[in-house]
Design an enzyme around this catalytic site. Structure first.
Site, short mmCIF file in Angstrom:
data_model
loop_
_atom_site.label_atom_id
_atom_site.label_comp_id
_atom_site.label_asym_id
_atom_site.label_seq_id
_atom_site.Cartn_x
_atom_site.Cartn_y
_atom_site.Cartn_z
N GLU A 1 9.68 16.29 14.78
CA GLU A 1 10.13 16.19 13.39
C GLU A 1 9.30 17.15 12.53
O GLU A 1 8.08 17.02 12.43
CB GLU A 1 9.91 14.75 12.92
N GLU B 1 10.11 1.47 10.41
CA GLU B 1 11.16 2.49 10.25
C GLU B 1 10.48 3.83 10.39
O GLU B 1 9.64 4.19 9.56
CB GLU B 1 11.79 2.38 8.85
N LYS C 1 0.88 -1.17 0.00
CA LYS C 1 0.00 0.00 0.00
C LYS C 1 0.92 1.22 0.00
O LYS C 1 1.48 1.60 1.03
CB LYS C 1 -0.88 -0.02 1.26
P1 NDP Z 1 2.66 8.62 7.66
O1 NDP Z 1 3.01 7.84 8.86
O2 NDP Z 1 1.61 9.63 7.76
O3 NDP Z 1 2.21 7.63 6.48
C1 NDP Z 1 3.01 6.56 6.06
C2 NDP Z 1 2.14 5.53 5.39
O4 NDP Z 1 1.24 4.98 6.34
C3 NDP Z 1 1.27 6.10 4.28
O5 NDP Z 1 1.15 5.14 3.25
C4 NDP Z 1 -0.07 6.30 5.00
O6 NDP Z 1 -1.19 6.34 4.16
C5 NDP Z 1 -0.09 5.06 5.87
N1 NDP Z 1 -1.01 5.14 7.01
C6 NDP Z 1 -1.57 6.24 7.59
N2 NDP Z 1 -2.38 5.89 8.61
C7 NDP Z 1 -2.34 4.53 8.69
C8 NDP Z 1 -2.94 3.57 9.54
N3 NDP Z 1 -3.77 3.92 10.54
N4 NDP Z 1 -2.66 2.26 9.34
C9 NDP Z 1 -1.81 1.88 8.36
N5 NDP Z 1 -1.23 2.75 7.51
C10 NDP Z 1 -1.46 4.06 7.67
O7 NDP Z 1 4.03 9.21 7.15
P2 NDP Z 1 4.26 10.14 5.90
O8 NDP Z 1 3.73 9.51 4.67
O9 NDP Z 1 3.81 11.50 6.28
O10 NDP Z 1 5.87 10.08 5.77
C11 NDP Z 1 6.68 10.85 6.52
C12 NDP Z 1 7.19 10.10 7.74
O11 NDP Z 1 7.91 8.94 7.34
C13 NDP Z 1 8.17 10.92 8.51
O12 NDP Z 1 7.88 10.87 9.89
C14 NDP Z 1 9.51 10.27 8.26
O13 NDP Z 1 10.45 10.43 9.25
C15 NDP Z 1 9.13 8.85 8.07
N6 NDP Z 1 10.15 8.16 7.27
C16 NDP Z 1 10.98 7.27 7.90
C17 NDP Z 1 12.01 6.67 7.21
C18 NDP Z 1 12.90 5.67 7.88
O14 NDP Z 1 13.50 4.86 7.20
N7 NDP Z 1 13.01 5.66 9.20
C19 NDP Z 1 12.24 6.96 5.81
C20 NDP Z 1 11.32 7.89 5.24
C21 NDP Z 1 10.30 8.46 5.96
P3 NDP Z 1 -1.67 7.73 3.48
O15 NDP Z 1 -1.20 7.60 2.12
O16 NDP Z 1 -3.13 7.78 3.57
O17 NDP Z 1 -1.04 8.84 4.24
#
Ligand code: NDP
Length: 500
Positions: free
Chosen positions: A392, A259, A183
């Site tokens: 962040e 992650e 997803k």
């Molecule tokens: P989010 O946590 O908002 O979303 C990540 C993914 O999770 C998206 O596909 C999102 O869907 C989905 N999601 C949202 N809610 C749920 C739920 N309740 N259950 C399951 N899946 C869900 O993060 P962002 O997309 O805003 O990305 C930024 C974040 O990612 C930052 O905090 C960053 O630090 C972290 N990140 C970490 C990395 C690492 O390797 N440690 C690398 C890159 C980023 P939807 O499309 O609807 O939002």
């Protein structure tokens, strides 16, 4: 059967494009100019269920059973070739979805190919277990271990580095022999669907082993992470959502790796090569418009060099070209979408309220082509307790914080819930080793920043995650170990004996 044109995508389940059971669609916009250029279905609970069933059926199929280690290695090599052959197109799609520089997304696609080849090479390692001597007084036994896939992996990825972060999961998952349901982020779903299409066109990927269902996190994502047919959940995203995902996987007792975010210190000591350190600070927080988990957003500078360092940093920041991500002269492009840009602006406002000074930037650049642009921003007079130093921001905002000595630098570096990465700039190698030991983070760069490699594990301490991606540790996240005892005595006489 669904269709796939340049801009109207459907889902990819069971080896083909297929329509959603729902009618809702998600628009995909180019953050550079705001243009809506594609749409994807918003996957429903039924769609996710269908994909998980397809993956389970594929995992159990004779077709997949034929994919022994060597064939999986060939499959991974073929995927690497597909990515390279379509590098420009995939990079262009990434840039059109999230505004990352085209030069950068091209480089990322090169990395994607490297990751598939690396895990292709590791396929052979998945096949090997070990033999274990068993205490001879108990029985005459031979024991060996086998590494076996979990089954179906449910993967959820964010918008900032869509294909590369998917590859970090897909490549080891396939190497270990799992099926996969992905997803992607609703902001960046197109490149994932196009990659699935290319892989099915150009490789021998068995139907249903790799499925992509776009959709909203709270619907499609939550259904995937809580589905009883998913054996392992792999997530990259924010810490807040990561907690929900891990809890949801935990309720099913599915294996899980998450992650998550970071608020990473980049620490500069007086002995550092200042030119290098400034470049490292810029690379840490302004490259990729600061939208990286490993962003060096807390710039800790020794007070003896603080003022000079800041002057030179501001000089460099004032030369940053903000603009079109397709233009090779651009240094930083837009934020990936409007809401994220608004969040960054709110944080800058909050920083001012908390008493920080905006030493540079802080607003949209004049004449910006869309609402997604923000200037590179430097905050000074920041205290490590402020929200701008603890949370962040995920944008090009550096908080510069002075420190008095090494002990205070370590204390400040660790005074945070996150523990993803850190940079240390010093020419004193003993000091470098001390800092590498003392900083509580999954990655520490000494006199470098933001370097990754397929064979090097990456992941977070503390609230930055559970598990590792890349390297042998990354592979281990995708298999479980089976122990096989074989009796060599030919005599099982006492019905009530046993060791446990
Ligand atoms: P989010 O946590 O908002 O979303 C990540 C993914 O999770 C998206 O596909 C999102 O869907 C989905 N999601 C949202 N809610 C749920 C739920 N309740 N259950 C399951 N899946 C869900 O993060 P962002 O997309 O805003 O990305 C930024 C974040 O990612 C930052 O905090 C960053 O630090 C972290 N990140 C970490 C990395 C690492 O390797 N440690 C690398 C890159 C980023 P939807 O499309 O609807 O939002």
């Amino acid at each position: 059967m669904g269709n796939c044109t340049m801009d109207e995508y459907s889902m990819h389940i069971g080896g083909e494009f297929t329509d959603s059971t729902g009618d809702d669609r998600i628009p995909v916009r180019n953050p550079y100019n705001g243009e809506e250029w594609a749409s994807v279905p918003s996957g429903t609970e039924e769609d996710i269920d269908r994909a998980v069933r397809a993956a389970n059926a594929a995992f159990e199929s004779d077709a997949w059973a034929e994919f022994t280690q060597s064939r999986r290695r060939e499959l991974l090599y073929d995927i690497a070739d597909v990515v390279e052959a379509n590098l420009e197109e995939l990079a262009r799609l990434e840039t059109k979805q999230n505004g990352r520089l085209f030069t950068e997304t091209q480089g990322q696609m090169g990395h994607v190919a490297e990751y598939f080849r690396y895990f292709g090479r590791l396929c052979e390692a998945v096949g090997s277990g070990r033999t274990n001597p068993v205490d001879g007084t108990k029985a005459d036994l031979f024991n060996f271990t086998k590494k076996e896939p979990y089954g179906v992996v449910g993967a959820i990825t964010p918008w900032n580095v869509p294909i590369l972060l998917s590859a970090w999961k897909l490549a080891p998952a396939l190497a270990a022999g799992n099926a996969f349901v992905h997803k992607p982020s609703e902001q960046t779903p197109v490149s994932a669907l196009r990659l699935a299409e290319l892989i099915y066109e150009e490789t021998e990927m068995p139907d249903g082993i790799y499925n992509v269902v776009p959709g909203d996190g709270e619907v499609a994502g939550a259904t995937l992470t809580s589905h009883s047919g998913v054996d392992k959940v792999a997530f990259t995203g924010s810490t807040a959502v990561g907690r929900e995902v891990a809890a949801s996987a935990g309720r099913n007792l599915s294996a899980v790796s998450v992650e998550l975010g970071g608020k990473n210190p980049n620490v500069i000591f007086p002995s550092a090569n200042i030119e290098n350190a400034i470049n490292g600070v810029m690379r840490g927080i302004f490259a990729s418009t600061g939208q990286v988990c490993m962003a060096g957003s807390r710039v800790l500078v020794h007070e003896a060099i603080h003022d000079e360092f800041l002057d030179r940093l501001l000089d460099n920041v004032s030369a940053i070209e903000v603009g079109d991500p397709m233009d090779p002269e651009t240094d930083i492009g837009p934020m990936a979408f409007r809401d994220q840009c608004e969040t960054v602006k709110e944080y800058i406002g909050l920083g001012e309220e908390e008493g920080a000074t905006i030493a540079y930037g802080g607003d949209s650049p004049e004449g910006a082509p869309s609402e997604c642009f923000i200037e590179p921003t430097v905050l000074t007079n920041v205290d490590n307790d402020m929200q701008v130093a603890q949370e962040e921001i995920f944008g090009p905002v550096a908080s510069v914080i002075p420190f008095e000595d090494e002990a205070e630098a370590v204390a400040l570096a660790n005074d945070i819930d996150y523990g993803l990465a850190a940079g240390v700039w010093t020419e004193d190698m003993r000091q470098a080793h001390r800092l590498a030991d003392d900083i509580r983070a999954g990655t520490v760069w000494i006199n470098q920043y933001r370097i990754i490699a397929p064979n090097v594990p990456f992941g977070g301490f503390k609230d930055s995650g559970i598990g590792r991606e890349s390297g042998l540790e990354g592979l281990k996240e995708y298999y479980q170990t089976k122990s096989v005892y074989m009796d060599l005595s030919g005599e099982v006489t006492d019905p009530f004996a046993g060791e446990y």
